[in-house]
Structures are given as C-alpha cells and as structure tokens.
Design an enzyme around this catalytic site. Structure first.
Site, PDB file in Angstrom:
ATOM      1  N   ALA A 173     -36.945  16.456   1.949  1.00 57.53           N
ATOM      2  CA  ALA A 173     -37.116  17.779   1.327  1.00 57.53           C
ATOM      3  C   ALA A 173     -35.738  18.370   1.051  1.00 57.53           C
ATOM      4  O   ALA A 173     -34.757  18.011   1.709  1.00 57.53           O
ATOM      5  CB  ALA A 173     -37.892  18.677   2.287  1.00 57.53           C
ATOM      6  N   GLY A 197     -39.021  13.819   4.321  1.00 59.25           N
ATOM      7  CA  GLY A 197     -40.039  13.832   3.273  1.00 59.25           C
ATOM      8  C   GLY A 197     -39.968  12.599   2.391  1.00 59.25           C
ATOM      9  O   GLY A 197     -40.974  12.186   1.812  1.00 59.25           O
ATOM     10  N   GLU A 228     -41.895  10.108   4.209  1.00 54.18           N
ATOM     11  CA  GLU A 228     -43.313  10.533   4.162  1.00 54.18           C
ATOM     12  C   GLU A 228     -43.931  10.203   2.800  1.00 54.18           C
ATOM     13  O   GLU A 228     -45.078   9.779   2.710  1.00 54.18           O
ATOM     14  CB  GLU A 228     -43.414  12.036   4.462  1.00 54.18           C
ATOM     15  CG  GLU A 228     -43.054  12.342   5.915  1.00 54.18           C
ATOM     16  CD  GLU A 228     -43.093  13.821   6.227  1.00 54.18           C
ATOM     17  OE1 GLU A 228     -42.303  14.558   5.611  1.00 54.18           O
ATOM     18  OE2 GLU A 228     -43.909  14.232   7.062  1.00 54.18           O
ATOM     19  N   GLU A 243     -36.376  15.024  10.899  1.00 49.81           N
ATOM     20  CA  GLU A 243     -36.684  16.465  10.857  1.00 49.81           C
ATOM     21  C   GLU A 243     -36.353  17.167  12.166  1.00 49.81           C
ATOM     22  O   GLU A 243     -35.931  18.321  12.180  1.00 49.81           O
ATOM     23  CB  GLU A 243     -38.177  16.681  10.541  1.00 49.81           C
ATOM     24  CG  GLU A 243     -38.548  16.442   9.091  1.00 49.81           C
ATOM     25  CD  GLU A 243     -38.892  14.996   8.771  1.00 49.81           C
ATOM     26  OE1 GLU A 243     -38.506  14.093   9.541  1.00 49.81           O
ATOM     27  OE2 GLU A 243     -39.555  14.762   7.747  1.00 49.81           O
TER      28      GLU A 243
END
Ligand SMILES: CCCCCC/C=C/CC(=O)SCCNC(=O)CCNC(=O)[C@H](O)C(C)(C)COP(=O)(O)OP(=O)(O)OC[C@H]1O[C@@H](n2cnc3c(N)ncnc32)[C@H](O)[C@@H]1OP(=O)(O)O
Length: 719
Positions: free
Chosen positions: A61, A100, A103, A123
């Site tokens: 992210a 992310g 992910e 994270e």
C-alpha cells in the site's frame, strides 16, 4: 498506473506503473480494477499475468496515503475480484512483493517469482497487520506456525524460502514475466477452485491453543509494549479458528484499532525518517544530492581494541579490503584471532564464505599508504589520536579520507592537526560495531562535502543507519544521554532505586533501563570522562555543597561506585550484582540499597516516594530538551536525525518514534510545562531549563513535527 497489453495472443498482461516501488496508490488500485475487468471481459484472453515495472512487483500500500482520507477502490474487494475470476491470474514477482503487494499476489491463482525476489508481510513494522486478507490467506496457504512467524516479525523471505514454504509455485532465474506468461498459457482452462486460497481450510494443527498461548507470550515479551505484533497473533488465530468471512471481519476490526493508533503513526514516521536522513545537508548548504562520494575499495583500521575489531569486521563483510593495524604484537595476534572468529560466525549465520582473506594485519602504520579511507580507533586520548593523525597524513596517498571513531573528543581539533582538514570526519560507531545499526558521521566546519558524502555512502553500504551531524561535545546521541543519566542519578539521591528507574524506562519500552545499560557498558567509561572534566573529587565531603560542582548540581554516586571497584558486569558488581564477572543477569543488590541509604544520610537527603511518571518526565524530558538545544545549534539538521539516532543506537522504542516525535505526540506545551515545573524545584540543574527553541515552538502554536524546520529557520535567521 496499470498498463494493459495482450501478449502471446491470449494472455492479458497487467503492468503496475508507480515508481519507485509500484505502491498501491488510489490510481494504481483503480488501474488494476479497470484492467482486470478488461481482461476478464475480453473473449480472446484465456489467462492473465500481473507484474510490476522496473523489476519490482509491488512495495505494498502507498504509506504516504495513510495520513489522509482514503480514496479510490479499496484493496479487499479488488483482490477478491481477482481471486473470484474465471480465468487464471498469475503474479509475476520480481524484486519485492511486500505487504499489500504480497496480498495482491495471494489473491492471484498462481505465483511465479524470480530467484532474487523477496516476499513478506512487513505491516507489523508499520504498526499495522496484513489487513487486505493477508492474515487470513497466508495461514491457509502455508500453515499457522509459518504464517505466525512471517506476520509477527514482518521478515522478508527469499524466493527459495517462499518456494519451500509454498508461497510461490515456481522460481525462475530467467525473465519472470516470460516465465509467468508461459505458465499462464499452460494452466488456461484448468479448474480454479483449488487455487482460491480463501476457500481453503487452515491446515490442521495439533494443540492450537497451546501454540497460540506460547507464541502470544513470546510476542508480548519481545514487543516491549508495541500493540501490532499482538494484533497480528489475534488475526492469525481468527484465520485458524473461524470461517474466512468471519476471520476477515476480525482482521478488519483489529486493523481499525491499529490504523488510527499513535504507534502506527510513530512507526510510519520512523520508516520515512530513516530514508530522510540519507538526504543530509550541512549548515554550509552542502547537500547529499550535490556532493559526490569518492569510491572506497580499500580501507584501514588503526587500533584493534573492541571498537577497531568490530569496525574491521563490518568493513570486511561489506566487501572491502582492510588493513588492520595494531602496533603491539601480542594485541595484534589476539585481535586477529577475535576478528577471524567474528567473521567465521557471521559467515556461518549468513550461509556465505568468511571474508578472512579480505583482512591484512600489520604492526606498521606504513602499510596503509595506498588505502582510500582510514578509520582511527585508538584509545580515547587526544595526544595519542593527534599523533596517529599526523602519522597518517604523512603516510597516506593524497586524498585519503581520515576518519576518527572518537565518541568524546573534538573532531575539529584533530582535523586542525592535519595538513588537509577537509579530509577529516568522525565516523562514530556503536559497540559492537559490526552489529549495531547506528553510525554518526560527524563533520567539522572544515570537513568537505565530499568527505561527508563518502563516509555516508560507506555507512549505507555497511547497512548502517548513517546520520550526518555537526561536531560538538558528545555529538548528538551522547550529548542527549548526559542529562538523562544525570537525572537518573538525582532520582537515586532523592529516594528512587536503580530497579524502580529501570522498570519505569523498560515499561516505557527501552530495551534496557539506564542503570542496567550503565552496568553493561561499564561505569568506568563515564568516570574517566568526568575525571577529565575535573568533576571528580575524592573524599567524603558531605552536605549540599559537596553536590554542587562547577556551579551546578552534581551527583558523585557513579564515582563512589567506581572507587569501590564496581564497574558493572565486567567486575560482577555495579548498580546491580551478578553471579560472576561477565555474567549478564542483573540481580538486586542489598549492598547498593544500604549504600544509598548511608549516602542520603551523609548528605542530609530525605528519601521520598518517586513514581514512574516522575522518572519518565525527568529523564526523558531532560533528554528531549537537549535535543531541542541540538536543533537550535544546528548540530542536527532536523528532528528525524535525532530520532533515527535514538531508535537505532540507544534502544528508544521504535513504536514511540524517537524522542522528538514523542515530544510532539505528548504535546510540546506539556513538555514545556513539566520542564518549567521541575526547573522550579531544581533551579541548580541547568538541563531542566527549557530550550529557547521549545519555547518558540510552543509560542508558534506547537506546529506538527514536519513543520518545526520553519521555526528553526526563523530562529537562525534572527541570530
Ligand atoms: C483501514 C484499512 C486500510 C487498508 C490499508 C491496506 C494496508 C496494506 C498494508 C501495506 O501494504 S503497508 C505497506 C507494506 N509495505 C512495506 O512496508 C514496504 C516498504 N518499503 C520497503 O521495504 C522498501 O522501500 C522496498 C520496497 C524493499 C525497496 O527498498 P529500496 O531500498 O530499494 O528503496 P527505499 O529507499 O526503501 O524506497 C524508495 C522510495 O520508495 C518509497 N517507498 C517505499 N515503499 C513505499 C510504500 N509502500 N509506500 C510509499 N512509498 C514507499 C520510500 O519512501 C522511498 O522514497 P524516497 O522519497 O526516495 O525516500
């Protein structure tokens, strides 16, 4: 932000384009949603490959977006749409797939990685958890124990380990996108049900409760008050015990708490601060982007005590040839043995060959004639160091950078003893130098920008958090430590014990309280410095006047312990007692408590009850106040420099962001008010006098930390 092409006739190729790390910004997410839709609706497309431009899949992210209102398509439904697709989607992973980014790859049906790629869910190190389904998919894919390890530590794994764990399906040494396209063609038309990770049950695990209990205990211990690692365990537990949809709901709840926490803000600040310190600047206007470093292939270390040995190991492990010089034969032989041992152990840990032949040992300083850079690490004695610098100036080829590892002496004075002061900088390593992350690069008024650039670049190559700082007594780290330690001594005089002070600091999150730390590093170190400053007075003078030296409050407690031969761990006695000299387990010492009682009686001090809050306020605010002085003096270019120094070298808890960030979180007005309060109670303690910069910042309405620079600049322009 996501480019679409059709390749090999029937493969839709989606390329993420957001330099430098293809972070999943709102525009990238929108690009993915649009291009996936396009690929799935194109009847000519049989399968899809997702890759990232410039050799990096995706750094996760976009952390810069976290501070503002989230816009654009959310990650979870986007990944879900990929997983639910009726055509196979293959992730082609080069460089990094992190957070992310991984992910997203876990939402794909297959993952192909380049052998040099690294994958992870980091994270937790940003105060978060993998909340785009990562905490629910990874345990389903690789099992609970391995997922717990990856998610709670945030460590990155190599492609080889990812293959072994089952995170990726194939590893290639060749072009990853080509391999992924070939793979995508080969799986077109196959059933995708077994490839949708969210539909898998978590692999069975015997005695799940005991496993989670054990992991939670370990994580709580190592977290030192950080909340994200605990939330990570809770999220994985949800994956192991709940159906996917309920697990996702738990993941969302846990993330909602973390996302708005002060700890997440602090950890994300640290991430950017560590990168910001690389963009150093000097008061002269010289900067990182206008100063070219000199190449350094061959270096020398002069003096092979503890520091010199660690520095030699760090340099050799970075791939440099090193000439290690120690004039005494016996010390040279001992150092050679110790350095070889360290190199061998380090190589074994990293699974590489030890760099033994990169180090040449010599008793003769003439051996350094052709090196590019020298690091002097002899005993902390200005006369000795001056002599070494004069010898080096005579021996070394023109242009050789001369660095000193001094922690206390004046870098500029040493520079002035050489014909080329522009080539002199401090490289202040922290013990053990091959392990500790921090390096202070100390410039004097005559150090050239090129010398600073070279030392900073070498520090980066060595994997250090390198921070450029100005020259002053103690530089940044030790200068701020002085009032912190002095306050701890004063607290003992007033009624505290080492145990109470250490407990307060350790509960705050420090890896070690001030007294345990002092026992580890040796009480004699500070004693020597205080003697040099003319502060140590032998004898048994009593009363208040005996505790005022050079016009300010002074506590001789540390000196008195040294006079008893209590130097800390190395003598088996210090602020605590140890089973034997060198032992590390600190135990409370009744002798010390009676000694403190007798000391207070002798000086007419009445012990009072001191609570944790007072310990924290007095020790930490005194340290922070010195940080403001340092900013005011232009010794550190910004609060990030101070914070990186404290987090990477002084055990300051990362989830509290560093001392200056912490002051910003507490509120500058509150810090000022408490300093004024303690200053009124202890007027003979100058370090409790609030700095003028702190006052100015409060008067300017306590701007956020990234705006302090404006107030500092205004202050400097008025001087
Ligand atoms: C309430 C629900 C909200 C849901 C939110 C969803 C949450 C998702 C979780 C995440 O994905 S959090 C992010 C996880 N990713 C990371 O932690 C990776 C961080 N980056 C790195 O580790 C490294 O940058 C790298 C990718 C390994 C590359 O290392 P390298 O040494 O090559 O470069 P750097 O100097 O570190 O970085 C270059 C440049 O890029 C900036 N940057 C890196 N990663 C990000 C990122 N994820 N977002 C924004 N910016 C990033 C970095 O700051 C550097 O910028 P600079 O200006 O050049 O200093």
């Amino acid at each position: 932000m996501a480019e679409y092409n059709r390749v090999s006739e029937c493969v839709g190729l989606i390329t993420l384009r957001n330099p430098p790390v293809n972070a999943l910004s709102a525009a990238v997410r929108q690009g993915i949603v649009d291009t996936v839709e396009r690929a799935l609706s194109d009847p000519n497309v049989k399968s899809v490959v997702i890759c990232g431009q410039n050799g990096i899949f995706c750094g996760g992210a976009d952390i810069k977006e976290f501070g503002s209102k989230m816009t654009g398509p959310p990650l979870i439904p986007m990944i879900h749409a990929i997983e639910s697709a009726n055509k196979p989607v293959v992730a082609a992973i080069e460089g990094s797939a992190l957070g992310g980014g991984l992910e997203l790859a876990l939402g794909c049906h297959y993952r192909i990685a380049h052998s040099k790629a690294r994958l992870g869910l980091p994270e937790v190190s940003l105060g978060l958890l993998p909340a785009a389904g990562g905490s629910q998919r990874l345990p389903r894919l690789i099992g609970v124990p391995a997922a717990l390890n990856l998610i709670t530590t945030g460590r990155h794994v190599t492609a080889a380990e990812a293959l072994q764990l089952g995170i990726v399906d194939q590893v290639t040494d060749h072009n990853t996108v080509d391999a992924a396209v070939k793979f995508a063609l080969s799986v077109a038309g196959r059933s995708l049900d077994p490839r949708r990770i969210s539909t898998h049950p978590c692999p069975q695990q015997p005695d799940l409760d005991a496993l989670f209990e054990e992991v939670m205990q370990k994580v709580r211990q190592s977290a030192r008050g950080a909340i994200a690692p605990i939330a990570c365990v809770q999220a994985v537990r949800a994956a192991a015990t709940l159906p996917y949809a309920q697990g996702m709901e738990r993941e969302r709840e846990l993330m909602a708490t973390l996302f708005t926490s002060g700890q997440a803000r602090a950890l994300q600040y640290c991430f950017f601060a560590e990168r910001a310190v690389g963009r150093w600047r000097m008061p002269s206007g010289a900067r990182w982007d206008t100063s070219k470093p000199r190449p350094v292939h061959k270096a020398a270390v002069i003096g092979l005590g503890t520091m010199g040995r660690g520095i030699t190991v760090a340099l050799a492990q970075t791939g440099l040839s090193v000439i290690a010089v120690e004039t005494q034969e016996k010390q040279l032989m001992e150092a050679k043995q110790a350095i070889s041992g360290m190199l061998e152990r380090g190589a074994k840990r990293r699974g590489v060959a030890p760099a033994l032949d990169r180090v040449i040992y010599s008793q003769n300083i003439q051996a350094v004639a052709d090196v590019d850079l020298v690091i002097e690490a002899v005993f902390e004695d200005i006369a000795l160091k001056t002599k070494v610098f004069q010898q080096l100036s005579a021996v070394c080829k023109p242009g050789t950078l001369l660095c000193t590892n001094t922690s206390a002496l004046d870098v500029d004075q040493l520079a002035s003893e050489t014909p080329n002061p522009e080539l002199v900088v401090g490289m202040h390593f922290f013990a053990p130098a091959h392990v500790m992350k921090l390096l202070e690069v100390v410039y004097g008024p005559r150090s050239s920008p090129q010398a600073v650039a070279t030392a900073m670049q070498l520090g980066k190559k060595m994997g250090k958090a390198s921070v450029a700082v100005g020259n002053c007594r103690g530089f940044v780290g030790n200068r701020m430590l002085k009032p912190y330690i002095e306050e701890a001594f004063f607290l003992l005089e007033e009624g505290a014990t080492p145990e109470l002070v250490d407990q307060a600091l350790e509960e705050f999150g420090f890896s070690m309280g001030v007294f345990r730390m002092s026992d580890l590093s040796g009480l004699d170190v500070g004693w020597r410095v205080r003697k040099g400053d003319g502060l140590v007075e032998p004898g048994t003078a009593s009363g208040r006047s005996a505790r005022i030296r050079q016009g300010r409050r002074y506590s001789p407690l540390g000196d008195l312990l040294c006079e008893e031969g209590r130097f800390g761990q190395k003598t088996g006695r210090g602020w605590y007692q140890y089973d034997k000299p060198g032992s590390r387990v600190a135990r409370s010492d009744p002798w010390l408590h009676s000694f403190l009682g007798a000391y207070r009686a002798q000086h007419g001090l009445v012990a009072r009850r001191i609570d944790h809050q007072e310990v924290l306020e007095r020790c930490l605010y005194a340290l922070i106040n010195e940080g403001f002085h340092i900013l005011d003096d232009g010794i550190a270019a910004g609060p990030e420099d101070i914070d990186v120094i404290y987090v990477s070298g002084y055990g300051w808890p990362r989830h509290r962001g560093g001392p200056m960030f912490y002051a910003n979180m507490v509120g500058l007005a509150k810090v000022l008010e408490r300093l004024e309060h303690y200053q009124q109670l202890h007027p003979e303690v100058p370090h409790l006098q609030p700095s003028s910069l702190l006052r100015r910042l409060v008067a300017s309405g306590s701007p956020p930390i990234h705006k302090w620079g404006e107030v500092i600049k205004k202050l400097h322009s008025q001087l």
